[in-house]
Design a protein around this motif. Structure first.
Motif, PDB file in Angstrom:
ATOM      1  N   HIS A 123       1.165  -1.194  -0.491  1.00 13.57           N
ATOM      2  CA  HIS A 123       0.035  -0.133  -0.196  1.00 13.57           C
ATOM      3  C   HIS A 123       1.199   0.874   0.678  1.00 13.57           C
ATOM      4  O   HIS A 123       1.887   1.430   0.381  1.00 13.57           O
ATOM      5  N   GLU A 165       1.772   5.238   1.290  1.00 15.10           N
ATOM      6  CA  GLU A 165       1.291   5.980   2.520  1.00 15.10           C
ATOM      7  C   GLU A 165      -0.008   6.650   2.466  1.00 15.10           C
ATOM      8  O   GLU A 165      -0.119   7.210   1.496  1.00 15.10           O
ATOM      9  N   GLN A 195      -2.850   5.071   2.106  1.00 12.78           N
ATOM     10  CA  GLN A 195      -4.089   4.713   1.375  1.00 12.78           C
ATOM     11  C   GLN A 195      -5.201   3.728   2.813  1.00 12.78           C
ATOM     12  O   GLN A 195      -4.341   3.354   3.990  1.00 12.78           O
ATOM     13  N   ILE A 250      -5.998   0.706   4.688  1.00  8.45           N
ATOM     14  CA  ILE A 250      -5.774  -0.655   5.091  1.00  8.45           C
ATOM     15  C   ILE A 250      -6.634  -1.716   4.808  1.00  8.45           C
ATOM     16  O   ILE A 250      -8.207  -1.101   6.217  1.00  8.45           O
ATOM     17  N   SER A 258      -8.481   3.487   6.470  1.00 10.62           N
ATOM     18  CA  SER A 258      -7.877   4.068   6.724  1.00 10.62           C
ATOM     19  C   SER A 258      -6.874   4.569   8.113  1.00 10.62           C
ATOM     20  O   SER A 258      -7.257   3.579   8.666  1.00 10.62           O
ATOM     21  N   MET A 259      -5.505   4.485   7.660  1.00  8.11           N
ATOM     22  CA  MET A 259      -4.777   3.563   9.015  1.00  8.11           C
ATOM     23  C   MET A 259      -4.264   5.148   9.577  1.00  8.11           C
ATOM     24  O   MET A 259      -4.140   6.020   9.024  1.00  8.11           O
ATOM     25  N   GLU A 310       3.889   3.050   9.037  1.00 11.38           N
ATOM     26  CA  GLU A 310       2.937   3.272   8.128  1.00 11.38           C
ATOM     27  C   GLU A 310       2.525   2.540   7.457  1.00 11.38           C
ATOM     28  O   GLU A 310       2.790   0.806   8.347  1.00 11.38           O
ATOM     29  N   ALA A 311       1.941   2.482   6.417  1.00 10.16           N
ATOM     30  CA  ALA A 311       1.620   1.159   5.584  1.00 10.16           C
ATOM     31  C   ALA A 311       2.555   0.132   5.030  1.00 10.16           C
ATOM     32  O   ALA A 311       1.772  -1.137   4.677  1.00 10.16           O
ATOM     33  N   PRO A 331       3.085  -5.536   6.683  1.00 11.82           N
ATOM     34  CA  PRO A 331       2.416  -3.987   6.596  1.00 11.82           C
ATOM     35  C   PRO A 331       1.170  -5.650   7.671  1.00 11.82           C
ATOM     36  O   PRO A 331       1.095  -6.081   7.411  1.00 11.82           O
TER      37      PRO A 331
END
Length: 196
Positions: A2, A4, A6, A8, A12-13, A43-44, A141
Motif C-alpha cells: 500500500h 502511504e 491509503q 488498509i 484508513s490507517m 506506516e502502510a 504490513p
C-alpha cells in the motif's frame, strides 16, 4: 504493498508513531515478554520500534566511544529487538526549546532518532540525553494491527521520559499503573502465571 495514507483493510490507517506498545500478559513470545516498545515508525509498509526496558551490561562508551558521554543512566546498550541485533538505533531527547538540529529526526515532541555517524560534540548542547538500542522490533504490513486486535499489545501514550528512565526494569509496571483502573491491576500480574 500500500502507498502511504491509503486504506488498509477498507479503512484508513492512523499512524501510531511515537506511541508505546505494552506487552499484555497474553503475549507469549519470549522476545517481548513484559516489554514496552516505542514505535519509531508506523506506516502502510509496516512498523518499527525499540524495546525500552531491556538493558544490557555493555557500556555505550565501550562500543561507541564519545557517544557514551551523552548516554543517560544506565549508560548501557539496550536490546532494541530481535531484528538486526548488529545494527544500532539511537534515541535522543532534545533540550527545550526545541530547535532544528542536524542529524536529529523527530518522532514525537522532543524525542527523535540521531544519526550515530554524526559528531556527538555537535549534539551535546541540543540533546539532554541519548539511549542506544542494538536491533529493533519490526512488523510487516498489517502484522502489528493483527497482534493488537489479537490482544498481544496495549497501545498507550508515551511520556517524554519513558525512553530514558533510570530503572528500565520498572517501566512495564510503571506505564500500566499510570493508566489507572483495570489497567493498573495488570501491572501486578505475576510473571509466572500461564494464560490459556
Amino acid at each position: 504493498m500500500h502507498g502511504e495514507g491509503q486504506a488498509i483493510g477498507g479503512r484508513s490507517m492512523e499512524s501510531m508513531t511515537g506511541r508505546l506498545l505494552v506487552a499484555t500478559p497474553a503475549l507469549k513470545d519470549p522476545n517481548f515478554d513484559r516489554t514496552v516498545v516505542l514505535l519509531v515508525a508506523h506506516e502502510a509498509g509496516g512498523a518499527l520500534g525499540v524495546v525500552l526496558n531491556r538493558a544490557t551490561e555493555v557500556a555505550v562508551s565501550d562500543v561507541l566511544g564519545e557517544w557514551g558521554a551523552l548516554a543517560r543512566d544506565p549508560a548501557v546498550l539496550f536490546e532494541g529487538g530481535p531484528v538486526q541485533p548488529e545494527s544500532a538505533i539511537c534515541l535522543a531527547r532534545m533540550r527545550t526549546p526545541v530547535r532544528r538540529l542536524k542529524g536529529f529526526h523527530p518522532i514525537s515532541g522532543s524525542i527523535g532518532t540521531v544519526d550515530l555517524s554524526a559528531d556527538p560534540d555537535r549534539l551535546r548542547e541540543g540533546v539532554s540525553g541519548i539511549r542506544v538500542f542494538a536491533g529493533y522490533a519490526g512488523w510487516s504490513p498489517g502484522q502489528l494491527e493483527a497482534e493488537i486486535s489479537g490482544g498481544s499489545w496495549f497501545v498507550l501514550d508515551a511520556l517524554p521520559g519513558d525512553a530514558f528512565v533510570e530503572r528500565p526494569d520498572d517501566l512495564w509496571p510503571m506505564v500500566l499503573r499510570r493508566q489507572g483502573g483495570i489497567m493498573s491491576a495488570v501491572a501486578h500480574f505475576p510473571a509466572d502465571v500461564a494464560l490459556n
